[in-house]
Design a protein around this motif. Structure first.
Motif, mmCIF file in Angstrom:
data_model
loop_
_atom_site.group_PDB
_atom_site.id
_atom_site.type_symbol
_atom_site.label_atom_id
_atom_site.label_comp_id
_atom_site.label_asym_id
_atom_site.label_seq_id
_atom_site.Cartn_x
_atom_site.Cartn_y
_atom_site.Cartn_z
ATOM 1 N N GLU A 145 1.136 -1.272 0.240
ATOM 2 C CA GLU A 145 -0.357 0.360 0.231
ATOM 3 C C GLU A 145 0.877 1.292 0.097
ATOM 4 N N ASN A 146 2.197 1.230 0.291
ATOM 5 C CA ASN A 146 3.212 2.489 0.420
ATOM 6 C C ASN A 146 3.248 2.283 -0.728
ATOM 7 N N PHE A 147 3.511 2.063 -2.015
ATOM 8 C CA PHE A 147 4.365 2.487 -2.518
ATOM 9 C C PHE A 147 3.028 2.938 -4.206
ATOM 10 N N GLU A 148 1.915 2.996 -3.393
ATOM 11 C CA GLU A 148 1.046 4.096 -4.200
ATOM 12 C C GLU A 148 0.704 3.695 -5.613
ATOM 13 N N VAL A 149 0.712 2.206 -5.953
ATOM 14 C CA VAL A 149 0.424 1.623 -7.121
ATOM 15 C C VAL A 149 -0.845 1.634 -7.476
ATOM 16 N N ARG A 150 -2.073 2.871 -7.727
ATOM 17 C CA ARG A 150 -2.862 2.906 -8.274
ATOM 18 C C ARG A 150 -3.527 2.059 -10.008
ATOM 19 N N GLN A 151 -2.097 1.762 -10.542
ATOM 20 C CA GLN A 151 -2.602 0.966 -12.318
ATOM 21 C C GLN A 151 -2.094 -0.039 -12.457
ATOM 22 N N TYR A 152 -2.284 -1.426 -12.910
ATOM 23 C CA TYR A 152 -1.897 -2.430 -14.023
ATOM 24 C C TYR A 152 -1.690 -2.525 -15.294
ATOM 25 N N PHE A 153 -1.461 -3.206 -15.846
ATOM 26 C CA PHE A 153 -1.807 -3.227 -17.117
ATOM 27 C C PHE A 153 -1.207 -4.818 -16.932
ATOM 28 N N SER A 154 -2.042 -5.569 -18.361
ATOM 29 C CA SER A 154 -1.810 -6.686 -18.917
ATOM 30 C C SER A 154 -1.727 -7.213 -20.531
ATOM 31 N N SER A 155 -0.527 -7.731 -20.923
ATOM 32 C CA SER A 155 -0.457 -7.623 -22.249
ATOM 33 C C SER A 155 -0.720 -9.568 -22.866
ATOM 34 N N THR B 225 -6.521 -21.703 -28.350
ATOM 35 C CA THR B 225 -4.595 -20.826 -28.627
ATOM 36 C C THR B 225 -4.334 -20.649 -27.461
ATOM 37 N N ASN B 226 -3.167 -20.732 -27.603
ATOM 38 C CA ASN B 226 -1.729 -20.516 -25.979
ATOM 39 C C ASN B 226 -0.819 -19.002 -26.235
ATOM 40 N N TYR B 227 -1.364 -18.182 -25.221
ATOM 41 C CA TYR B 227 -0.999 -17.182 -24.684
ATOM 42 C C TYR B 227 0.463 -16.998 -24.101
ATOM 43 N N THR B 228 0.723 -16.243 -23.779
ATOM 44 C CA THR B 228 2.279 -15.661 -23.577
ATOM 45 C C THR B 228 1.577 -14.007 -23.326
ATOM 46 N N CYS B 229 1.311 -14.629 -21.309
ATOM 47 C CA CYS B 229 1.014 -12.850 -21.059
ATOM 48 C C CYS B 229 1.591 -12.180 -20.189
ATOM 49 N N GLU B 230 1.831 -10.895 -19.723
ATOM 50 C CA GLU B 230 2.701 -9.935 -19.112
ATOM 51 C C GLU B 230 2.132 -9.646 -18.205
ATOM 52 N N ILE B 231 1.955 -9.208 -17.002
ATOM 53 C CA ILE B 231 1.126 -8.488 -16.488
ATOM 54 C C ILE B 231 2.642 -7.745 -15.473
ATOM 55 N N ALA B 232 2.291 -6.293 -15.030
ATOM 56 C CA ALA B 232 3.019 -4.909 -14.235
ATOM 57 C C ALA B 232 2.268 -4.019 -14.392
ATOM 58 N N ALA B 233 2.948 -3.130 -12.589
ATOM 59 C CA ALA B 233 2.480 -1.654 -12.590
ATOM 60 C C ALA B 233 2.445 -1.128 -13.562
ATOM 61 N N ASP B 234 1.795 0.194 -13.724
ATOM 62 C CA ASP B 234 2.057 0.758 -14.939
ATOM 63 C C ASP B 234 2.437 2.318 -14.858
ATOM 64 N N VAL B 235 3.358 1.438 -14.248
ATOM 65 C CA VAL B 235 4.725 2.477 -14.032
ATOM 66 C C VAL B 235 6.119 2.739 -15.530
ATOM 67 N N MET B 236 6.493 3.727 -15.119
ATOM 68 C CA MET B 236 8.345 4.066 -16.332
ATOM 69 C C MET B 236 8.056 2.107 -16.077
ATOM 70 N N ASP B 237 9.192 1.866 -16.793
ATOM 71 C CA ASP B 237 10.411 0.522 -16.705
ATOM 72 C C ASP B 237 10.332 -0.704 -15.665
ATOM 73 N N ALA B 238 8.947 -0.597 -15.388
ATOM 74 C CA ALA B 238 8.478 -1.515 -13.965
ATOM 75 C C ALA B 238 9.151 -2.625 -14.692
ATOM 76 N N VAL B 239 9.496 -3.751 -14.096
ATOM 77 C CA VAL B 239 9.360 -5.033 -13.863
ATOM 78 C C VAL B 239 8.205 -5.929 -14.815
ATOM 79 N N ARG B 240 8.402 -6.851 -15.766
ATOM 80 C CA ARG B 240 7.432 -7.009 -16.363
ATOM 81 C C ARG B 240 6.777 -9.126 -15.825
#
Length: 589
Positions: free
Chosen positions: A239-249, A283-298
């Motif tokens: 919670e203290n990281f204040e990440v409010r948005q994420y994304f998945s591709s 279909t087989n999918y390769t997906c990534e998920i990460a915090a929606d911040v710049m240069d975040a590890v996926r």
């Protein structure tokens, strides 16, 4: 009314009790000399012993199975004046606690270890040894603390809290094990130490998210399918990281699917579940998920969309004229995609056939006749990984030892193998002795790998030490086992010999001629085939394990470290004298 004598006794008892409560209960190491400890100076109550103190006394051996650690031979430190000091039992310390310290370097962590002594045998307690080791790595640090020879402790002192010096330069987000030993340690005693495993802090935990946003990523990802809907559950950032948005591709079937995720923190502050949309069944999918911040590890994960058990109703083409027009176009595009895929696949298959140069005798040895054409080989994660004992020569210097350490770490991390190495099991070697430990591991392990090098070619000298005797005995035992198994018609695959590019295969002795031979890192796929008993190829079927080829292993961090260690060892061996000029004793571990 109490008698005067009784009143005096009560007052004396109360004063002693108050004195016991008034004494300090937290002890940190002091800088003092061994001479001060031996003389029992009150100022030398709890002292650190460094490598410089050991070098001052030639009687103290400088070699130790703990690598860079200060050794603990009780008779050298405290037993010369009072030999009976080294003959008592002291139980293991209790309540090991890890405290993280401030470190100016943002890329490393630092800790201090604290503990309480056991009340059992505390009267004979003379110090502690604290060992810190990185799990699966070669980093070993050690601290030795001794108490004054005149210090006498009672069970009431078991509440004292002793501290170590800070351990620095620890890798972030890595697993370590700390071992605290009570001294002295008798020859036969298995309750003198206590272990604790822990993880160092992650970069965001140590430095804050703003300074290392790219280092945090979801560690927990779970995929579930309900009919045609695919749901993904992942852990949220603290919670203290204040990440409010994420994304998945997700990428599959030639298309990429992007999903923006906004968790509802009022429902759950630690985990969130979202639905992946527009995915094709089968279909087989390769997906990534990460915090929606710049240069975040996926975080990468795989989604396999299965066909639903409920058959959808048959569409009525008469009700959808547009579908009648789009259907032939879709069939035409699908046919074109299949044709392109077939051409590309055949070209890659032909290229692999040209590039692959396997040793035919080893391929035939592990050829699996039950492997059907087009069948995929999968390793079951529920089965026990093969156990491998690595034997090597430390007589070739630290560069060769680093190569062996990096190889062991690579095999354990990327070849699904449980590796046993002497440098990783120093406490067991102290308890059993080097020869006893090697004999037990040779019986327990599924495979034994001898790393042959120049140091093992050197002749035996007259003034050998125990470790050199272990070397000769180990090689002789392996040779005898091979001959015995050959005579009885038994399987010889347990024993293997490997060399690196700075050694010569022709130097391997006749005693090990029956063992399978490999040249590393060129034969990493063959070694994988040997350890797991799977065929590398047969007509129409090729087994490719990711990142263990000669050109692909160095793409991994552990592989790059292994490649660098090999290059450094190769440079060292090219500068050293030849075998006729080189004098030494082989030490196998």
């Amino acid at each position: 009314m109490w008698p005067p004598t009784l009143t005096l006794d009560v007052l004396l008892l109360v004063s002693l009790s108050l004195g016991a409560y008034g004494e300090r209960t937290s002890y940190r190491p002091q800088s003092c000399t061994l001479e001060c400890i031996r003389q029992g100076d009150p100022r030398c109550e709890y002292c650190r012993i460094t490598a410089d103190d050991v070098q001052i006394f030639p009687s103290i051996p400088s070699s130790s199975p703990f690598g860079s650690c200060v050794p603990w031979p009780c008779h050298s430190f405290l037993g010369q004046e009072t030999p009976e000091t080294c003959q008592h039992y002291v139980h293991a310390p209790r309540n090991i606690y890890i405290e993280f310290e401030a470190d100016k370097d943002p890329t490393y962590d630092a800790i201090t270890v604290s503990w309480n002594p056991s009340q059992y045998g505390i009267a004979y307690l003379r110090g502690f040894q604290v060992i810190l080791q990185a799990l699966g790595g070669s980093q070993v640090s050690c601290q030795l603390f001794l108490m004054g020879s005149n210090l006498s402790l009672t069970p009431a002192h078991a509440q004292r809290l002793y501290h170590s010096d800070p351990f620095t330069n620890l890798l972030l987000d890595s697993e370590y094990v700390v071992t605290v030993m009570a001294l002295p340690v008798p020859e036969r005693w298995d309750q003198f130490y206590q272990k604790k495993q822990f993880f160092t802090r992650t970069c965001p935990e140590k430095n804050g998210l703003e300074k290392c946003k790219k280092d945090w990523y979801p560690r927990y990802v779970k995929v579930q399918q309900e009919n045609q809907d695919v749901y993904v559950t992942f852990n949220l950032a603290p919670e203290n990281f204040e990440v409010r948005q994420y994304f998945s591709s997700c990428f599959g079937g030639g298309l990429r699917n992007y999903t923006s995720i906004t968790p509802d923190f009022s429902l759950n502050k630690t985990h969130h579940t979202f639905r992946l949309q527009n995915l094709q069944a089968g279909t087989n999918y390769t997906c990534e998920i990460a915090a929606d911040v710049m240069d975040a590890v996926r975080k990468t994960f795989v989604v396999v969309v299965k066909h639903s058990s409920e058959e959808p109703p048959t569409p009525r083409f008469t009700e959808s004229p547009l579908l009648m027009v789009l259907l032939p176009m879709g069939i035409l595009l699908a046919s074109t995609a299949v044709l392109i895929f077939t051409v590309v696949y055949k070209k890659r298959l032909k290229k692999k056939k040209v590039q692959t140069k396997m040793r035919p005798e080893i391929i035939e040895q592990y050829y699996d006749k039950k492997l059907g054409e087009g069948q995929c080989v999968l390793l079951d994660k529920t089965t026990r990984p093969p156990r491998l004992l690595i034997c090597y020569s430390s007589n070739d210097g630290p560069a060769h030892v680093r190569v062996v350490l990096q190889l062991a770490a690579f095999l354990q991390k990327h070849l699904a193998t449980q590796v046993h190495l002497d440098l990783w099991e120093a406490l067991s070697i102290m308890e059993e002795g080097s020869m006893g430990w090697h004999c037990r591991r040779m019986k327990e392990c599924d495979f034994v790998l001898v790393i042959w090098s120049r140091g093992l070619r050197q002749n035996q000298s007259e003034d050998e030490e125990p470790l050199e005797n272990t070397a000769l005995a180990t090689v002789s035992m392996i040779g005898e086992e091979l001959c015995h198994a050959k005579a009885l018609g038994r399987d010889l695959s347990k024993y293997m010999v490997a060399i690196f590019e700075y050694s010569q295969e022709s130097d391997i002795p006749a005693a090990l001629s029956l063992a399978s031979r490999y040249t590393l890192t060129k034969d990493l796929p063959l070694l994988f085939s040997h350890l797991h008993g799977v065929a590398l190829q047969k007509p129409g079927v090729y087994l490719e394990v990711e990142n263990i080829s000669e050109s692909g292993y160095c793409k991994l961090p552990a592989g790059a470290a292994l490649q660098l260690a090999i290059q450094e060892a190769k440079a060292q061996f090219s500068e050293e004298p030849t075998e006729e000029e080189h004098v030494g004793i082989p030490i196998i571990s």
